[in-house]
Motif scaffolding. Structure first.
Motif, PDB file in Angstrom:
ATOM      1  N   ASP A 529     -14.543  -6.419  15.279  1.00 51.27           N
ATOM      2  CA  ASP A 529     -13.157  -5.967  15.419  1.00 51.27           C
ATOM      3  C   ASP A 529     -12.716  -5.080  14.265  1.00 51.27           C
ATOM      4  OD1 ASP A 529     -13.009  -7.561  17.655  1.00 51.27           O
ATOM      5  OD2 ASP A 529     -12.026  -9.222  16.611  1.00 51.27           O
ATOM      6  N   GLN A 530     -13.598  -4.819  13.321  1.00 50.72           N
ATOM      7  CA  GLN A 530     -13.252  -4.127  12.093  1.00 50.72           C
ATOM      8  C   GLN A 530     -12.146  -4.871  11.334  1.00 50.72           C
ATOM      9  OE1 GLN A 530     -13.749  -1.970  15.136  1.00 50.72           O
ATOM     10  NE2 GLN A 530     -15.739  -2.430  14.276  1.00 50.72           N
ATOM     11  N   THR A 531     -12.157  -6.213  11.446  1.00 52.35           N
ATOM     12  CA  THR A 531     -11.178  -7.038  10.734  1.00 52.35           C
ATOM     13  C   THR A 531     -11.850  -7.930   9.699  1.00 52.35           C
ATOM     14  OG1 THR A 531     -11.315  -8.770  12.439  1.00 52.35           O
ATOM     15  CG2 THR A 531      -9.609  -7.071  12.714  1.00 52.35           C
ATOM     16  N   GLY A 532     -13.133  -7.762   9.481  1.00 51.69           N
ATOM     17  CA  GLY A 532     -13.850  -8.654   8.587  1.00 51.69           C
ATOM     18  C   GLY A 532     -13.604  -8.364   7.117  1.00 51.69           C
ATOM     19  N   TYR A 533     -13.441  -9.435   6.333  1.00 55.71           N
ATOM     20  CA  TYR A 533     -13.243  -9.289   4.887  1.00 55.71           C
ATOM     21  C   TYR A 533     -14.063 -10.339   4.146  1.00 55.71           C
ATOM     22  CZ  TYR A 533      -9.378  -6.111   5.774  1.00 55.71           C
ATOM     23  OH  TYR A 533      -8.631  -5.041   6.188  1.00 55.71           O
ATOM     24  N   ASP A 534     -14.805  -9.874   3.137  1.00 59.99           N
ATOM     25  CA  ASP A 534     -15.492 -10.779   2.222  1.00 59.99           C
ATOM     26  C   ASP A 534     -14.473 -11.331   1.232  1.00 59.99           C
ATOM     27  OD1 ASP A 534     -18.060 -10.182   3.273  1.00 59.99           O
ATOM     28  OD2 ASP A 534     -18.105  -8.336   2.098  1.00 59.99           O
ATOM     29  N   ALA A 535     -14.523 -12.634   1.006  1.00 58.07           N
ATOM     30  CA  ALA A 535     -13.644 -13.266   0.020  1.00 58.07           C
ATOM     31  C   ALA A 535     -14.507 -14.150  -0.870  1.00 58.07           C
ATOM     32  CB  ALA A 535     -12.550 -14.078   0.713  1.00 58.07           C
ATOM     33  N   TYR A 536     -15.035 -13.575  -1.952  1.00 59.24           N
ATOM     34  CA  TYR A 536     -15.961 -14.282  -2.825  1.00 59.24           C
ATOM     35  C   TYR A 536     -15.492 -14.168  -4.274  1.00 59.24           C
ATOM     36  CZ  TYR A 536     -18.842 -12.825   1.208  1.00 59.24           C
ATOM     37  OH  TYR A 536     -19.310 -12.541   2.456  1.00 59.24           O
ATOM     38  N   VAL A 537     -15.868 -15.166  -5.059  1.00 56.13           N
ATOM     39  CA  VAL A 537     -15.705 -15.082  -6.513  1.00 56.13           C
ATOM     40  C   VAL A 537     -17.083 -15.144  -7.148  1.00 56.13           C
ATOM     41  CG1 VAL A 537     -13.409 -16.079  -6.574  1.00 56.13           C
ATOM     42  CG2 VAL A 537     -15.417 -17.582  -6.705  1.00 56.13           C
ATOM     43  N   LEU A 538     -17.178 -14.621  -8.346  1.00 63.70           N
ATOM     44  CA  LEU A 538     -18.409 -14.754  -9.124  1.00 63.70           C
ATOM     45  C   LEU A 538     -18.413 -16.132  -9.779  1.00 63.70           C
ATOM     46  CD1 LEU A 538     -18.594 -11.228 -10.788  1.00 63.70           C
ATOM     47  CD2 LEU A 538     -20.039 -12.111  -8.940  1.00 63.70           C
ATOM     48  N   LEU A 539     -19.475 -16.883  -9.515  1.00 66.52           N
ATOM     49  CA  LEU A 539     -19.592 -18.240 -10.049  1.00 66.52           C
ATOM     50  C   LEU A 539     -20.591 -18.225 -11.197  1.00 66.52           C
ATOM     51  CD1 LEU A 539     -18.733 -21.209  -9.675  1.00 66.52           C
ATOM     52  CD2 LEU A 539     -20.748 -21.479  -8.189  1.00 66.52           C
ATOM     53  N   ALA A 540     -20.083 -18.419 -12.405  1.00 65.05           N
ATOM     54  CA  ALA A 540     -20.917 -18.404 -13.600  1.00 65.05           C
ATOM     55  C   ALA A 540     -21.147 -19.833 -14.077  1.00 65.05           C
ATOM     56  CB  ALA A 540     -20.241 -17.595 -14.703  1.00 65.05           C
ATOM     57  N   PRO A 541     -22.306 -20.118 -14.658  1.00 65.60           N
ATOM     58  CA  PRO A 541     -22.504 -21.447 -15.254  1.00 65.60           C
ATOM     59  C   PRO A 541     -21.378 -21.761 -16.236  1.00 65.60           C
ATOM     60  CG  PRO A 541     -24.577 -20.225 -15.210  1.00 65.60           C
ATOM     61  CD  PRO A 541     -23.501 -19.258 -14.795  1.00 65.60           C
ATOM     62  N   GLY A 542     -20.818 -22.935 -16.089  1.00 66.30           N
ATOM     63  CA  GLY A 542     -19.704 -23.329 -16.939  1.00 66.30           C
ATOM     64  C   GLY A 542     -18.350 -23.108 -16.313  1.00 66.30           C
ATOM     65  N   SER A 543     -18.293 -22.453 -15.138  1.00 64.07           N
ATOM     66  CA  SER A 543     -17.005 -22.225 -14.475  1.00 64.07           C
ATOM     67  C   SER A 543     -16.889 -23.099 -13.236  1.00 64.07           C
ATOM     68  CB  SER A 543     -16.856 -20.748 -14.087  1.00 64.07           C
ATOM     69  OG  SER A 543     -17.812 -20.375 -13.111  1.00 64.07           O
ATOM     70  N   HIS A 544     -15.697 -23.600 -12.989  1.00 57.61           N
ATOM     71  CA  HIS A 544     -15.355 -24.392 -11.802  1.00 57.61           C
ATOM     72  C   HIS A 544     -16.277 -25.598 -11.622  1.00 57.61           C
ATOM     73  CE1 HIS A 544     -12.638 -21.175 -10.779  1.00 57.61           C
ATOM     74  NE2 HIS A 544     -13.641 -20.303 -10.694  1.00 57.61           N
ATOM     75  N   GLY A 545     -16.877 -26.072 -12.716  1.00 58.69           N
ATOM     76  CA  GLY A 545     -17.744 -27.239 -12.663  1.00 58.69           C
ATOM     77  C   GLY A 545     -19.201 -26.923 -12.412  1.00 58.69           C
ATOM     78  N   TYR A 546     -19.545 -25.656 -12.276  1.00 56.63           N
ATOM     79  CA  TYR A 546     -20.930 -25.279 -11.982  1.00 56.63           C
ATOM     80  C   TYR A 546     -21.782 -25.270 -13.238  1.00 56.63           C
ATOM     81  CZ  TYR A 546     -24.903 -22.284 -10.695  1.00 56.63           C
ATOM     82  OH  TYR A 546     -26.150 -21.768 -10.493  1.00 56.63           O
TER      83      TYR A 546
END
Length: 608
Positions: A529-546
């Motif tokens: 539909d040409q409505t697609g969107y990527d919604a990602y964050v960069l996950l680095a060691p030490g962030s958000h518990g990773y």
């Protein structure tokens, strides 16, 4: 040679939904400028050429009366190394003659294809004529060095001389000549300025007796400069409304193709009607421009147009053998209605045979690469020569294609989620949780090739006894894996309305020693539909518990943090509620890094 289509409705420049927007802009600047030394074409010479009509001859009448198709003989995945033989080309020519395709367009004047084809037509006394091509390499691209530019110039002059030689040597077969293919449209991948092109066209026209043109996108012909319109005998324009539904968000067809207001029983026919209307509008834009510039009697040929029989890219709900036939028949009707009127004097269908070397720009052929006739032309050939029915394209599974198999746009189902937890992958159940209402599929990017996912035991995961082990199988650019929501037929995307989680978190457990950054998030809408969107964050060691120390850790990423990186994402239409990837250009790794370290994940869920 093909294209990505594309200019815009109401004569506004188009923008691609894909990642070549910057390239388009730079090519626009290049094709409007110069670059290189231009062979001289004086105004007097242009006027003298323009006053010699070549479209009032018996040969021209023969050109416009024959059923035309674009032809290339390549059958392998590598055109540059493939050896073309007389037997291959003669097989193709006999197939085309059998189906009454008696005018072929070739794209260059080389010995391997053009001369070979002309000689075989003559030696075997085939009733086939040709529009000869001369393929012009870029002389105006800002991305090439002066040395390469000079090399292109030398090659182009040699190509022009070959075209002149072949047109004269095979005057009984060559009915017209085209110099260049999509060289002046602003997004051209082989850009040369109008001044350069006019010089080459003029040189050919002065040395042969056949009518001469250049093949280019409709938007070029709807804005073509006088130096071109005054030197060609006819306009040969390309229209690809099927592709414009993907690449041209400003063109009306980018939304009209869906025909969502029409009952599903009639939606396929309505979509195809909208497509042929779009093609007619492209033609009319060029016709109006030429009329305005004093070229009301200049004939216009649709030099390329076609429809994909198989979806090799972003053409869901469109590319199908039955839709291909519907478009082909609509073109034939349009041409028949144009006889003696103001429509195109001929239409060259793109193309005769599939060409695997084109990758995601393949599957346009009236025949597949095995030289089996597709549904679109099976009425012209015995059943023994037909392409077999593809079960996935046969809606009623009766072994034959019918109009009922035609594809049409289907809106996504949407599951509103009001629970406090939306669980995607876990063995244990939690109070007040919801799970996807439709099936889910783990899908690796690049048609399932860039990663694998397998449930395994023995990793002592935080939830139950099984975790999901992701094994990257990276390509040059990296890898990616998504959990997709699907309808029960597993072929149609579904979505979940997760608007209630806007202030919540995306959570999962992870165990890995994967080096560097990862991308984690979700995907909303759909590419079809040409409505697609990527919604990602960069996950680095030490962030958000990773932590990437090989032990299990709980990751919790605020949805707001993900949306901050993707403001156009739509939580009401989440189609892939969990995505994990490593695109090297985003995570700072070198291309071809080839990292294959396994990643174990578990207990994937959204929480409010």
């Amino acid at each position: 040679m093909k294209k990505m289509s594309h200019a815009a409705g109401n004569l506004r420049p188009s923008r691609s939904l894909l990642a070549f927007s910057a390239l388009v802009l730079t090519l626009l600047l290049a094709s409007c400028g110069g670059g290189g030394v231009v062979p001289s074409t004086s105004a007097a010479a242009v006027d003298a050429i323009a006053n010699q009509s070549r479209t009032q001859t018996p040969e021209w009448a023969e050109y416009v009366s024959r059923k035309a198709v674009a032809y290339s003989p390549y059958r392998s995945n590598n055109r540059d190394t493939e050896v073309i033989t007389d037997a291959m080309v003669l097989e193709d020519l006999r197939l085309l003659e059998q189906g009454d395709f008696r005018l072929i367009r070739v794209f260059d004047s080389n010995d391997q294809v053009a001369r070979r084809t002309l000689q075989l037509i003559r030696d075997n006394k085939l009733d086939i004529k040709m529009q000869l091509g001369a393929y012009i390499l870029s002389e105006s691209s800002p991305f090439i060095s002066d040395a390469v530019r000079e090399e292109h110039r030398v090659n182009n002059r040699a190509e022009v001389q070959r075209a002149i030689t072949l047109a004269n040597e095979f005057k009984d077969i060559v009915l017209a000549v085209s110099i260049g293919n999509e060289t002046m449209i602003y997004w051209s991948f082989v850009p040369s300025s109008p001044e350069i092109m006019a010089a080459y066209i003029g040189e050919v026209r002065r040395n042969i007796s056949q009518p001469v043109t250049t093949n280019d996108n409709w938007f070029f012909w709807a804005t073509a400069p006088k130096i071109i319109t005054d030197i060609v005998d006819f306009a040969s324009l390309h229209t690809y409304c099927e592709l414009d539904t993907v690449f041209d968000p400003n063109k009306p067809i980018s939304t009209l193709w869906k025909q969502g207001q029409v009952d599903p029983s009639a939606r396929a026919a309505a979509m195809m009607d909208a497509m042929i209307t779009c093609a007619k509008e492209d033609y009319q834009a060029a016709r109006d421009w030429l009329d305005k510039k004093g070229q009301a009697v200049m004939p216009i040929v649709i030099g390329e147009t076609g429809w994909n029989a198989v979806n090799v890219g972003a053409l869901s709900f469109r590319a199908h053998p039955v839709n291909q036939k519907m478009y082909f028949q609509a073109l034939q009707k349009w041409k028949n209605e144009s006889v003696g009127g103001r429509g195109p004097v001929n239409i060259t269908y793109f193309e005769a045979f599939d060409e695997p070397w084109k990758g995601s720009d393949d599957k346009w052929g009236l025949f597949n690469v095995q030289r089996q006739a597709r549904y679109v032309i099976q009425n012209l050939y015995p059943q023994s020569m037909w392409e077999p029915v593809i079960p996935a394209n046969d809606a009623d599974q009766n072994g034959v294609y019918t109009a009922a198999d035609a594809l049409y746009w289907v809106p996504m189902s949407n599951d509103p989620v009001s629970a406090s937890r939306y669980t995607l992958y876990a063995e244990n159940f939690t109070l007040n949780e919801a799970r996807p209402a439709t099936p889910t599929l783990w899908n690796a990017w690049e048609n399932g090739t860039s990663a694998s996912a397998l449930g395994i035991t023995g990793t002592t995961p935080p939830d139950g006894s099984t975790s999901l082990q992701i094994t990257p199988q990276p390509l040059v650019w990296g890898w990616g894996l998504a959990m997709n929501l699907k309808e029960n037929n597993l072929s149609t995307d579904a979505s979940a309305d997760l608007s209630a989680f806007a202030n919540g978190t995306l959570n999962f457990s992870v165990r890995s020693t994967y080096p560097g950054l990862l991308e984690v998030g979700f995907y909303t809408g759909r590419g079809a539909d040409q409505t697609g969107y990527d919604a990602y964050v960069l996950l680095a060691p030490g962030s958000h518990g990773y932590v990437n120390d090989g032990n299990w850790h709980q990751v919790s990423i605020p949805i707001r943090a993900i949306l901050a990186a993707a403001p156009n994402a739509d939580l009401s239409k989440v189609t892939s509620p969990f995505v994990i990837a490593d695109r090297y250009d985003r995570t700072g790794k070198a291309q071809r890094s080839g990292v294959t370290t396994k990643i174990d994940v578990d207990a994937i869920h959204w929480a409010r």
